[in-house]
Each structure stands twice: as structure tokens, then as C-alpha cells.
Design a protein around this motif. Structure first.
Motif, PDB file in Angstrom:
ATOM      1  N   GLU A  73      17.758  38.783 133.082  1.00 28.65           N
ATOM      2  CA  GLU A  73      17.145  38.479 131.792  1.00 28.65           C
ATOM      3  C   GLU A  73      15.656  38.808 131.736  1.00 28.65           C
ATOM      4  OE1 GLU A  73      19.020  37.597 129.157  1.00 28.65           O
ATOM      5  OE2 GLU A  73      20.666  37.922 130.549  1.00 28.65           O
ATOM      6  N   HIS A  74      15.094  39.328 132.840  1.00 34.13           N
ATOM      7  CA  HIS A  74      13.658  39.586 132.891  1.00 34.13           C
ATOM      8  C   HIS A  74      13.346  41.002 133.350  1.00 34.13           C
ATOM      9  CE1 HIS A  74      13.668  35.205 132.770  1.00 34.13           C
ATOM     10  NE2 HIS A  74      12.491  35.350 132.169  1.00 34.13           N
ATOM     11  N   GLU A  75      12.169  41.490 132.922  1.00 33.76           N
ATOM     12  CA  GLU A  75      11.646  42.797 133.304  1.00 33.76           C
ATOM     13  C   GLU A  75      10.215  42.611 133.783  1.00 33.76           C
ATOM     14  OE1 GLU A  75      14.013  45.526 130.055  1.00 33.76           O
ATOM     15  OE2 GLU A  75      12.014  44.851 129.540  1.00 33.76           O
ATOM     16  N   VAL A  76       9.684  43.622 134.438  1.00 31.00           N
ATOM     17  CA  VAL A  76       8.315  43.546 134.936  1.00 31.00           C
ATOM     18  C   VAL A  76       7.337  43.886 133.813  1.00 31.00           C
ATOM     19  CG1 VAL A  76       8.153  45.933 135.770  1.00 31.00           C
ATOM     20  CG2 VAL A  76       6.759  44.169 136.832  1.00 31.00           C
ATOM     21  N   ALA A  77       6.239  43.174 133.801  1.00 34.19           N
ATOM     22  CA  ALA A  77       5.140  43.458 132.883  1.00 34.19           C
ATOM     23  C   ALA A  77       3.855  43.244 133.659  1.00 34.19           C
ATOM     24  CB  ALA A  77       5.194  42.540 131.663  1.00 34.19           C
ATOM     25  N   MET A  78       2.757  43.637 133.065  1.00 30.89           N
ATOM     26  CA  MET A  78       1.461  43.497 133.708  1.00 30.89           C
ATOM     27  C   MET A  78       0.587  42.634 132.815  1.00 30.89           C
ATOM     28  SD  MET A  78      -0.976  46.603 134.927  1.00 30.89           S
ATOM     29  CE  MET A  78      -1.563  47.118 133.341  1.00 30.89           C
ATOM     30  N   GLY A  79       0.096  41.524 133.342  1.00 32.66           N
ATOM     31  CA  GLY A  79      -0.825  40.685 132.591  1.00 32.66           C
ATOM     32  C   GLY A  79      -2.243  41.163 132.819  1.00 32.66           C
ATOM     33  N   PHE A  80      -3.108  40.932 131.852  1.00 37.00           N
ATOM     34  CA  PHE A  80      -4.497  41.362 131.967  1.00 37.00           C
ATOM     35  C   PHE A  80      -5.368  40.212 132.415  1.00 37.00           C
ATOM     36  CE2 PHE A  80      -2.660  44.305 128.887  1.00 37.00           C
ATOM     37  CZ  PHE A  80      -2.924  45.488 129.537  1.00 37.00           C
ATOM     38  N   VAL A  81      -6.232  40.495 133.346  1.00 37.83           N
ATOM     39  CA  VAL A  81      -7.165  39.512 133.871  1.00 37.83           C
ATOM     40  C   VAL A  81      -8.551  39.920 133.404  1.00 37.83           C
ATOM     41  CG1 VAL A  81      -8.065  38.466 135.978  1.00 37.83           C
ATOM     42  CG2 VAL A  81      -5.701  39.248 135.902  1.00 37.83           C
ATOM     43  N   GLY A  82      -9.319  38.974 132.955  1.00 38.29           N
ATOM     44  CA  GLY A  82     -10.690  39.308 132.584  1.00 38.29           C
ATOM     45  C   GLY A  82     -10.881  39.397 131.093  1.00 38.29           C
TER      46      GLY A  82
END
Length: 155
Positions: A73-82
């Protein structure tokens, strides 16, 4: 002091194999640092790769390992830091020698997004996000990226 004598072949092999290490509170935890590298990652010694190519290849390894731990039910994503908070669903990854890595994808609203990053500023926050309900299977970009390593090394 112990001086070890190495053959030329051993020295070349040691230079080609990257060093990585990780410790977790759960001894059963799997992580990219202890998982075997895709064969294409080890074909060329790290010292002969540009910073961008070497960062690109290791990111592929981290993404694929992260995806191995996700449910259907999940996929990879990239969260933003800063800066502004947000998430980029990773749909592609590239590099431009000698020092640029590029992420391609969509933000949380489905808007096409691209992040171009200098390797000296590279920080990647991988995060699981729900797959779209209309998608029968989650997208596993990490496994596609590993296949792309073979093509890149062949060129």
C-alpha cells in the motif's frame, strides 16, 4: 602495529568495494549498508567515478533497500528538509557529471516536480507514502533504477 602485505589483486579489489557500516537497536533490521550491492555498482572502483555518479549509485541502493521494507500500500517518496515542507514521489533519478544529482517525480498534489541538487548539498529523506488507490500495484522505482545501472555501465 600489524602491517599486512596484500597482493595487487587484493588491493584492487579492496579499492573497488565500498565500505559501509550501520548498527541498529534491532539486530534483525535490514539496511542498505549491509545489503549486497547490485553488481553494476561494483564494476568500476569508486575512485574512478565522479561524485555525482557515485552519489547516484548509492542513492539507488538506499531507495531499493527502503522499498524492500514497504508493504503493497506504500511507495517511496522524498521529504524535504530545510525549506518549504513537502514530499516528492520519486519517479526517476539521474546525475550529470561531475557533481549534479536530479530527482524527478510529483508532489503531494500530483504536480510534476524536479529537484536538481549539487552533491555537496545532498541530503535525502526517504519516506513511505500511500500508493494511489487507482494503482493496482505500488511503483518500485528502486528496482528499475538498479536495472538502469546495468545500461549505464554498458555505455
Amino acid at each position: 602495529m600489524q602491517d599486512q602485505i596484500k597482493t595487487t589483486a587484493e588491493a584492487v579489489e579492496a579499492a573497488a568495494l565500498p565500505r559501509a557500516h550501520a548498527v541498529h537497536s534491532d539486530p534483525e533490521m535490514t539496511c542498505a549498508e549491509v545489503e549486497p550491492f547490485p553488481e553494476a555498482l561494483s564494476k568500476q572502483p569508486a575512485g574512478r567515478k565522479s561524485q555525482a555518479k557515485w552519489a547516484y549509485q548509492r542513492l539507488i541502493h538506499y531507495i531499493r533497500n527502503f522499498e524492500k521494507q514497504l508493504d503493497e500500500e506504500h511507495e517511496v517518496a522524498m521529504g524535504f528538509v530545510g525549506g518549504a515542507p513537502g514530499v516528492l514521489k520519486i519517479e526517476g533519478l539521474g546525475y550529470f557529471d561531475p557533481d549534479i544529482v536530479t530527482f524527478y517525480g510529483k508532489d503531494s498534489k500530483g504536480v510534476r516536480t524536479q529537484l536538481v541538487q549539487h552533491v555537496s548539498q545532498l541530503n535525502v529523506f526517504l519516506r513511505a507514502t500511500p500508493k494511489p488507490k487507482e494503482a493496482p500495484q505500488p511503483t518500485r522505482i528502486g528496482f528499475r533504477l538498479v536495472a538502469g545501472l546495468e545500461e549505464d555501465e554498458a555505455e
